[in-house]
Write a protein that holds these residues in place. Structure first.
Motif, PDB file in Angstrom:
ATOM      1  N   GLY A 135      57.440  39.135  33.482  1.00 33.03           N
ATOM      2  CA  GLY A 135      56.888  38.189  32.523  1.00 33.03           C
ATOM      3  C   GLY A 135      55.376  38.191  32.468  1.00 33.03           C
ATOM      4  O   GLY A 135      54.789  37.623  31.549  1.00 33.03           O
ATOM      5  N   ASP A 136      54.746  38.824  33.452  1.00 34.89           N
ATOM      6  CA  ASP A 136      53.288  38.919  33.470  1.00 34.89           C
ATOM      7  C   ASP A 136      52.821  40.213  32.807  1.00 34.89           C
ATOM      8  O   ASP A 136      53.446  41.273  32.991  1.00 34.89           O
ATOM      9  N   VAL A 137      51.723  40.107  32.066  1.00 32.32           N
ATOM     10  CA  VAL A 137      51.080  41.287  31.488  1.00 32.32           C
ATOM     11  C   VAL A 137      49.647  41.309  31.997  1.00 32.32           C
ATOM     12  O   VAL A 137      48.916  40.325  31.870  1.00 32.32           O
ATOM     13  N   LEU A 138      49.291  42.427  32.592  1.00 30.57           N
ATOM     14  CA  LEU A 138      47.944  42.611  33.121  1.00 30.57           C
ATOM     15  C   LEU A 138      47.154  43.468  32.144  1.00 30.57           C
ATOM     16  O   LEU A 138      47.656  44.475  31.642  1.00 30.57           O
ATOM     17  N   THR A 139      45.924  43.060  31.850  1.00 28.57           N
ATOM     18  CA  THR A 139      45.065  43.831  30.955  1.00 28.57           C
ATOM     19  C   THR A 139      43.793  44.221  31.711  1.00 28.57           C
ATOM     20  O   THR A 139      43.568  43.776  32.842  1.00 28.57           O
ATOM     21  N   GLU A 140      42.985  45.058  31.068  1.00 29.44           N
ATOM     22  CA  GLU A 140      41.743  45.601  31.622  1.00 29.44           C
ATOM     23  C   GLU A 140      42.056  46.689  32.654  1.00 29.44           C
ATOM     24  O   GLU A 140      42.644  46.427  33.706  1.00 29.44           O
ATOM     25  N   GLY A 141      41.621  47.892  32.310  1.00 37.42           N
ATOM     26  CA  GLY A 141      41.948  49.048  33.138  1.00 37.42           C
ATOM     27  C   GLY A 141      41.495  48.940  34.576  1.00 37.42           C
ATOM     28  O   GLY A 141      42.213  49.348  35.494  1.00 37.42           O
ATOM     29  N   VAL A 142      40.308  48.397  34.810  1.00 35.80           N
ATOM     30  CA  VAL A 142      39.802  48.279  36.181  1.00 35.80           C
ATOM     31  C   VAL A 142      40.739  47.416  37.021  1.00 35.80           C
ATOM     32  O   VAL A 142      41.031  47.730  38.178  1.00 35.80           O
ATOM     33  N   ALA A 143      41.245  46.335  36.455  1.00 39.08           N
ATOM     34  CA  ALA A 143      42.185  45.472  37.167  1.00 39.08           C
ATOM     35  C   ALA A 143      43.531  46.168  37.344  1.00 39.08           C
ATOM     36  O   ALA A 143      44.135  46.109  38.427  1.00 39.08           O
ATOM     37  N   ILE A 144      44.013  46.818  36.295  1.00 46.80           N
ATOM     38  CA  ILE A 144      45.309  47.506  36.362  1.00 46.80           C
ATOM     39  C   ILE A 144      45.299  48.579  37.445  1.00 46.80           C
ATOM     40  O   ILE A 144      46.213  48.660  38.280  1.00 46.80           O
ATOM     41  N   MET A 145      44.276  49.413  37.451  1.00 48.44           N
ATOM     42  CA  MET A 145      44.249  50.528  38.407  1.00 48.44           C
ATOM     43  C   MET A 145      44.223  50.038  39.848  1.00 48.44           C
ATOM     44  O   MET A 145      44.947  50.564  40.704  1.00 48.44           O
ATOM     45  N   GLN A 146      43.418  49.026  40.133  1.00 53.14           N
ATOM     46  CA  GLN A 146      43.370  48.525  41.507  1.00 53.14           C
ATOM     47  C   GLN A 146      44.672  47.843  41.897  1.00 53.14           C
ATOM     48  O   GLN A 146      45.168  48.026  43.019  1.00 53.14           O
ATOM     49  N   HIS A 147      45.251  47.070  40.981  1.00 57.49           N
ATOM     50  CA  HIS A 147      46.520  46.396  41.292  1.00 57.49           C
ATOM     51  C   HIS A 147      47.628  47.406  41.552  1.00 57.49           C
ATOM     52  O   HIS A 147      48.398  47.254  42.513  1.00 57.49           O
ATOM     53  N   VAL A 148      47.711  48.431  40.713  1.00 58.61           N
ATOM     54  CA  VAL A 148      48.765  49.438  40.875  1.00 58.61           C
ATOM     55  C   VAL A 148      48.645  50.111  42.238  1.00 58.61           C
ATOM     56  O   VAL A 148      49.638  50.233  42.984  1.00 58.61           O
ATOM     57  N   MET A 149      47.458  50.532  42.599  1.00 56.96           N
ATOM     58  CA  MET A 149      47.295  51.222  43.881  1.00 56.96           C
ATOM     59  C   MET A 149      47.520  50.272  45.054  1.00 56.96           C
ATOM     60  O   MET A 149      48.195  50.638  46.035  1.00 56.96           O
ATOM     61  N   ASP A 150      46.987  49.077  44.980  1.00 52.98           N
ATOM     62  CA  ASP A 150      47.135  48.135  46.098  1.00 52.98           C
ATOM     63  C   ASP A 150      48.586  47.710  46.307  1.00 52.98           C
ATOM     64  O   ASP A 150      49.024  47.512  47.438  1.00 52.98           O
ATOM     65  N   SER A 151      49.339  47.571  45.209  1.00 52.21           N
ATOM     66  CA  SER A 151      50.713  47.080  45.334  1.00 52.21           C
ATOM     67  C   SER A 151      51.716  48.201  45.570  1.00 52.21           C
ATOM     68  O   SER A 151      52.678  48.022  46.314  1.00 52.21           O
ATOM     69  N   ALA A 152      51.489  49.364  44.960  1.00 51.91           N
ATOM     70  CA  ALA A 152      52.472  50.447  45.049  1.00 51.91           C
ATOM     71  C   ALA A 152      52.133  51.478  46.115  1.00 51.91           C
ATOM     72  O   ALA A 152      53.019  52.172  46.606  1.00 51.91           O
ATOM     73  N   ALA A 153      50.868  51.583  46.453  1.00 51.40           N
ATOM     74  CA  ALA A 153      50.450  52.568  47.464  1.00 51.40           C
ATOM     75  C   ALA A 153      49.463  51.907  48.430  1.00 51.40           C
ATOM     76  O   ALA A 153      48.309  52.329  48.542  1.00 51.40           O
ATOM     77  N   PRO A 154      49.908  50.855  49.130  1.00 53.67           N
ATOM     78  CA  PRO A 154      48.988  50.127  49.994  1.00 53.67           C
ATOM     79  C   PRO A 154      48.365  51.034  51.046  1.00 53.67           C
ATOM     80  O   PRO A 154      49.027  51.901  51.606  1.00 53.67           O
ATOM     81  N   GLY A 155      47.063  50.823  51.253  1.00 43.66           N
ATOM     82  CA  GLY A 155      46.351  51.621  52.239  1.00 43.66           C
ATOM     83  C   GLY A 155      45.683  52.857  51.687  1.00 43.66           C
ATOM     84  O   GLY A 155      44.879  53.484  52.369  1.00 43.66           O
ATOM     85  N   VAL A 156      46.000  53.214  50.445  1.00 42.22           N
ATOM     86  CA  VAL A 156      45.369  54.395  49.859  1.00 42.22           C
ATOM     87  C   VAL A 156      43.930  54.085  49.465  1.00 42.22           C
ATOM     88  O   VAL A 156      43.018  54.863  49.736  1.00 42.22           O
ATOM     89  N   LEU A 157      43.731  52.942  48.835  1.00 44.93           N
ATOM     90  CA  LEU A 157      42.368  52.526  48.505  1.00 44.93           C
ATOM     91  C   LEU A 157      41.715  51.916  49.743  1.00 44.93           C
ATOM     92  O   LEU A 157      42.400  51.417  50.639  1.00 44.93           O
TER      93      LEU A 157
END
Length: 200
Positions: free
Chosen positions: A60-82
């Motif tokens: 139900g949530d939609v995230l906008t702004e690429g800078v936010a999307i990219m960090q959220h995706v990496m932090d949530s799906a690949a924790p520890g990579v960033l």
């Protein structure tokens, strides 16, 4: 998750990052002028600003702004990579992402509105100045934020792709050209380019 994108737009960086993170997602193309998705949906109902990227998180949530999307995706799906929050390395990532967003991306944007003559020459000179900052910074590091690839590199690769459209010569920046070649060779980048119909 579903990514809303327009081929070759800044949303390409989010598309690349989703592949880098190895998450399952779908992608739906958006006509950003008509504000309609390829399935006929009203895109402004998804993102009232009518801009890509937008990422439907599936809850139900939609995230906008690429800078936010990219960090959220990496932090949530690949924790520890960033780099970890609170470290200087994470601040360097934020620094790189913000420079690309506020200085490089916005300097390319006017070319999409038909700049000509002296106005175009001035904008090209400004773009060169913005890119020279990165060219100089790359003399001491492998990637924008340091010695490891991050979403900042995907974002920078995406926006510098627009040099061809702008009639801008990137060859005067050898370190940037080398960085772009490294980024382009990454499998996630090739997947995203192919999915958007942009691969050679």
């Amino acid at each position: 998750m579903k990514l809303y994108y327009s081929p070759g737009a800044c949303s390409l960086a989010s598309h690349i990052t989703l592949h880098e993170a190895g998450v399952d997602f779908t992608a739906e193309k958006v006509d950003i002028r008509a504000k309609r998705t390829e399935t006929g949906a009203d895109f402004t109902a998804i993102n009232p600003r009518g801009a890509v990227p937008a990422l439907d998180l599936g809850n139900g949530d939609v995230l906008t702004e690429g800078v936010a999307i990219m960090q959220h995706v990496m932090d949530s799906a690949a924790p520890g990579v960033l780099p970890a929050p609170g470290t200087v390395a994470r601040a360097r990532l934020a620094e790189a992402l913000n420079y690309v967003s506020t200085e490089v991306h916005k300097t390319y944007s006017p070319f999409f509105y038909g700049l000509e003559g002296e106005a175009k020459a001035k904008q090209l000179a400004l773009l060169d100045a913005r890119l020279q900052v990165i060219e100089d910074r790359l003399s001491g590091r492998e990637y924008l934020a340091g010695d490891a690839y991050t979403p900042a590199d995907a974002y920078f690769f995406t926006v510098t792709n627009w040099s061809q459209f702008a009639g801008h010569d990137l060859s005067k920046f050898p370190r940037i050209t080398a960085l772009r070649a490294k980024v382009a060779a990454r499998p996630a980048v090739q997947k995203a380019l192919q999915a958007e119909g942009l691969a050679a």
